[in-house]
Design a protein around this motif. Sequence first.
Motif, PDB file in Angstrom:
ATOM      1  N   LEU A 259      -2.646   5.265   5.530  1.00 23.76           N
ATOM      2  CA  LEU A 259      -1.832   4.285   5.264  1.00 23.76           C
ATOM      3  C   LEU A 259      -1.790   2.762   6.122  1.00 23.76           C
ATOM      4  CD1 LEU A 259       0.806   2.976   3.330  1.00 23.76           C
ATOM      5  CD2 LEU A 259       1.896   4.000   5.331  1.00 23.76           C
ATOM      6  N   VAL A 260      -2.552   3.293   7.198  1.00 23.52           N
ATOM      7  CA  VAL A 260      -2.827   2.315   8.090  1.00 23.52           C
ATOM      8  C   VAL A 260      -3.998   1.355   8.109  1.00 23.52           C
ATOM      9  CG1 VAL A 260      -3.603   1.084  10.785  1.00 23.52           C
ATOM     10  CG2 VAL A 260      -1.640   3.026  10.073  1.00 23.52           C
ATOM     11  N   GLU A 261      -4.831   2.238   7.441  1.00 27.56           N
ATOM     12  CA  GLU A 261      -6.342   1.980   6.473  1.00 27.56           C
ATOM     13  C   GLU A 261      -6.254   0.566   6.060  1.00 27.56           C
ATOM     14  OE1 GLU A 261      -9.652   4.748   6.057  1.00 27.56           O
ATOM     15  OE2 GLU A 261      -8.907   5.154   8.309  1.00 27.56           O
ATOM     16  N   ARG A 262      -5.067   1.617   4.695  1.00 22.39           N
ATOM     17  CA  ARG A 262      -4.706   0.257   3.407  1.00 22.39           C
ATOM     18  C   ARG A 262      -4.289  -0.869   4.203  1.00 22.39           C
ATOM     19  NH1 ARG A 262      -8.408   1.800  -0.305  1.00 22.39           N
ATOM     20  NH2 ARG A 262      -7.954   3.529  -1.574  1.00 22.39           N
ATOM     21  N   MET A 263      -3.414  -0.794   4.916  1.00 22.29           N
ATOM     22  CA  MET A 263      -2.595  -1.975   5.628  1.00 22.29           C
ATOM     23  C   MET A 263      -3.382  -2.542   6.028  1.00 22.29           C
ATOM     24  SD  MET A 263       1.502  -0.446   6.319  1.00 22.29           S
ATOM     25  CE  MET A 263       0.608   0.522   7.303  1.00 22.29           C
TER      26      MET A 263
ATOM     27  N   PRO B  60       0.992  -1.665  -0.024  1.00 25.38           N
ATOM     28  CA  PRO B  60      -0.151   0.124  -0.159  1.00 25.38           C
ATOM     29  C   PRO B  60       1.092   1.220  -0.303  1.00 25.38           C
ATOM     30  CG  PRO B  60      -0.211  -1.430   1.877  1.00 25.38           C
ATOM     31  CD  PRO B  60       0.266  -2.083   1.382  1.00 25.38           C
ATOM     32  N   ILE B  61       0.766   2.709  -0.961  1.00 34.03           N
ATOM     33  CA  ILE B  61       0.833   3.193  -0.831  1.00 34.03           C
ATOM     34  C   ILE B  61       0.488   4.177  -0.602  1.00 34.03           C
ATOM     35  CG2 ILE B  61       0.707   3.288  -3.078  1.00 34.03           C
ATOM     36  CD1 ILE B  61       4.284   4.900  -3.003  1.00 34.03           C
TER      37      ILE B  61
ATOM     38  N   PRO C 281       2.534  20.163   9.676  1.00 37.18           N
ATOM     39  CA  PRO C 281       2.917  19.434   9.001  1.00 37.18           C
ATOM     40  C   PRO C 281       2.730  17.840   9.694  1.00 37.18           C
ATOM     41  CG  PRO C 281       4.549  21.258   8.619  1.00 37.18           C
ATOM     42  CD  PRO C 281       3.136  21.677   9.899  1.00 37.18           C
ATOM     43  N   VAL C 282       3.282  17.988  11.384  1.00 37.61           N
ATOM     44  CA  VAL C 282       2.180  16.950  11.508  1.00 37.61           C
ATOM     45  C   VAL C 282       1.262  16.545  11.307  1.00 37.61           C
ATOM     46  CG1 VAL C 282       2.570  16.238  14.184  1.00 37.61           C
ATOM     47  CG2 VAL C 282       4.420  17.820  13.251  1.00 37.61           C
ATOM     48  N   ASP C 283       0.408  17.322  11.182  1.00 39.80           N
ATOM     49  CA  ASP C 283      -1.120  17.125  11.396  1.00 39.80           C
ATOM     50  C   ASP C 283      -1.203  16.479  10.013  1.00 39.80           C
ATOM     51  OD1 ASP C 283      -3.567  16.632  11.543  1.00 39.80           O
ATOM     52  OD2 ASP C 283      -4.073  18.142  10.569  1.00 39.80           O
ATOM     53  N   VAL C 284      -0.304  17.037   8.579  1.00 44.73           N
ATOM     54  CA  VAL C 284      -0.242  15.991   7.774  1.00 44.73           C
ATOM     55  C   VAL C 284       0.434  14.876   7.009  1.00 44.73           C
ATOM     56  CG1 VAL C 284       1.011  15.749   5.241  1.00 44.73           C
ATOM     57  CG2 VAL C 284       0.335  18.285   6.766  1.00 44.73           C
ATOM     58  N   GLY C 285       1.777  14.649   8.533  1.00 40.05           N
ATOM     59  CA  GLY C 285       2.289  13.339   8.632  1.00 40.05           C
ATOM     60  C   GLY C 285       0.868  12.256   9.214  1.00 40.05           C
ATOM     61  N   ARG C 286       0.427  13.135  10.354  1.00 38.17           N
ATOM     62  CA  ARG C 286      -1.034  12.165  10.856  1.00 38.17           C
ATOM     63  C   ARG C 286      -2.115  11.673  10.272  1.00 38.17           C
ATOM     64  NH1 ARG C 286      -0.266  15.582  15.954  1.00 38.17           N
ATOM     65  NH2 ARG C 286      -1.704  16.836  14.834  1.00 38.17           N
ATOM     66  N   GLN C 287      -2.442  12.369   9.620  1.00 35.88           N
ATOM     67  CA  GLN C 287      -3.643  12.393   8.517  1.00 35.88           C
ATOM     68  C   GLN C 287      -2.991  11.311   7.044  1.00 35.88           C
ATOM     69  OE1 GLN C 287      -5.770  14.551   7.035  1.00 35.88           O
ATOM     70  NE2 GLN C 287      -5.574  16.577   8.501  1.00 35.88           N
TER      71      GLN C 287
ATOM     72  N   PRO D 269     -12.391   2.764  -2.378  1.00 35.63           N
ATOM     73  CA  PRO D 269     -11.545   3.925  -3.680  1.00 35.63           C
ATOM     74  C   PRO D 269     -10.255   4.677  -2.840  1.00 35.63           C
ATOM     75  CG  PRO D 269     -13.895   4.209  -3.879  1.00 35.63           C
ATOM     76  CD  PRO D 269     -13.517   3.461  -1.824  1.00 35.63           C
ATOM     77  N   PRO D 270      -9.991   5.347  -4.019  1.00 32.31           N
ATOM     78  CA  PRO D 270      -8.545   6.170  -3.837  1.00 32.31           C
ATOM     79  C   PRO D 270      -9.012   7.653  -3.520  1.00 32.31           C
ATOM     80  CG  PRO D 270      -8.259   4.929  -6.089  1.00 32.31           C
ATOM     81  CD  PRO D 270      -9.480   4.918  -5.612  1.00 32.31           C
ATOM     82  N   ARG D 271      -8.407   8.254  -2.202  1.00 28.71           N
ATOM     83  CA  ARG D 271      -8.718   9.017  -1.280  1.00 28.71           C
ATOM     84  C   ARG D 271      -8.376  10.732  -0.968  1.00 28.71           C
ATOM     85  NH1 ARG D 271      -9.175   5.225   3.960  1.00 28.71           N
ATOM     86  NH2 ARG D 271      -7.469   4.660   2.917  1.00 28.71           N
ATOM     87  N   ARG D 272      -8.936  11.150  -1.629  1.00 31.54           N
ATOM     88  CA  ARG D 272      -8.105  12.885  -0.777  1.00 31.54           C
ATOM     89  C   ARG D 272      -8.284  13.399  -0.152  1.00 31.54           C
ATOM     90  NH1 ARG D 272      -6.296  15.388  -6.288  1.00 31.54           N
ATOM     91  NH2 ARG D 272      -5.534  17.354  -6.318  1.00 31.54           N
TER      92      ARG D 272
END
Length: 336
Positions: free
Chosen positions: A311-315, A152-153, A300-306, A321-324
């Motif tokens: 990614l955790v959900e995908r794993m 997953p990416i 930026p910390v929130d960007v990393g968290r989101q 469908p792809p989320r934006r």
Amino acid sequence: MGQGRPPTMRDVAEHAGVSISTVSRVVNAEKYVDPVTRATVEASVAALGFLRNESARTLRPGQRTATIALVVEDLTNPFSAELAHGVEIVAAASGYVVLLLSTGRDALGDRDQVREKEIVGELLRRRVDGVLMVPGDDDAEGRYAALAERAPIVFVDRLPKGVRGDVVLLDNAGGSRRLTQLLLDRGHRRIAYVGGDRGSGTGAKRYSGFRAALRAAGVREERDLLRFNQHSSEEARTATQDLLALPEPPTAVFCDNNRMTVGALLAVHRARADVVIGGFDAVELAEVLVDRVALATYDPVDVGRQAARLLVERMGGSEAPPRRTTVPVVLAEFGD
């Protein structure tokens, strides 16, 4: 071989008409393999695109590495450090370790494509459970697609052209437009622009927001006030010095990232010029600056968290469908 599944040794063995143990000896460069057989197996490896999984050699079947990779461009940029912190918060809570990698820049100051190719190749060989990628602007060589087939990416800051996937974005165009409008509201009409590559996804959106604000205010864009392709704070400082030396210098300078802002601030401060700086991205200790600066900022910390949560959900098996996701940008003013 199933669609989207990476080839295995069993696939190579069936393709070459040999045993799995023979394939193993060939890919591990062991001796005592008949030259003709070795050549046949190597041809099948190349035809199928098989890559030896380095991590799998030390893992039991079905065991995961509990590792995710975060790939950024510039480790010296504060954005990367704070992004990584946000990723680590979520990763640690979910039982993952973060592997941090950087593409760096080449001799021209652009994203180092050779280094990125090496990183992607290494990630393809190792069984990381997922990848967070601050990518280039397109996937011309199919690197990101190849990664997405194996793990997953989630992309951060931009979605490469030609790629579908989860992405966490900043409101680049909207934030730039609002920041430029703030400068216009303060009475500025000769507003310079100091930025990096205006053809990149992020750069293009920030420049488009700048232009949109000027058009809406009926202010003509002055070509002599535009300075693109700056790759460092030092280059931005030199570009700003050049702007300040014009017969009719700008009264404000828009900078499209934090490196540009730092360089422009240095130039303005040293020249003791009465010029306001408008910068996209946070700048450390902005609140103690004596020079006037307005910033379009975000967390930026929130960007990393989101991004890490996606990614955790995908794993975990999510097939949504792809989320934006778009992270909001806020304005702040500092200085006299």
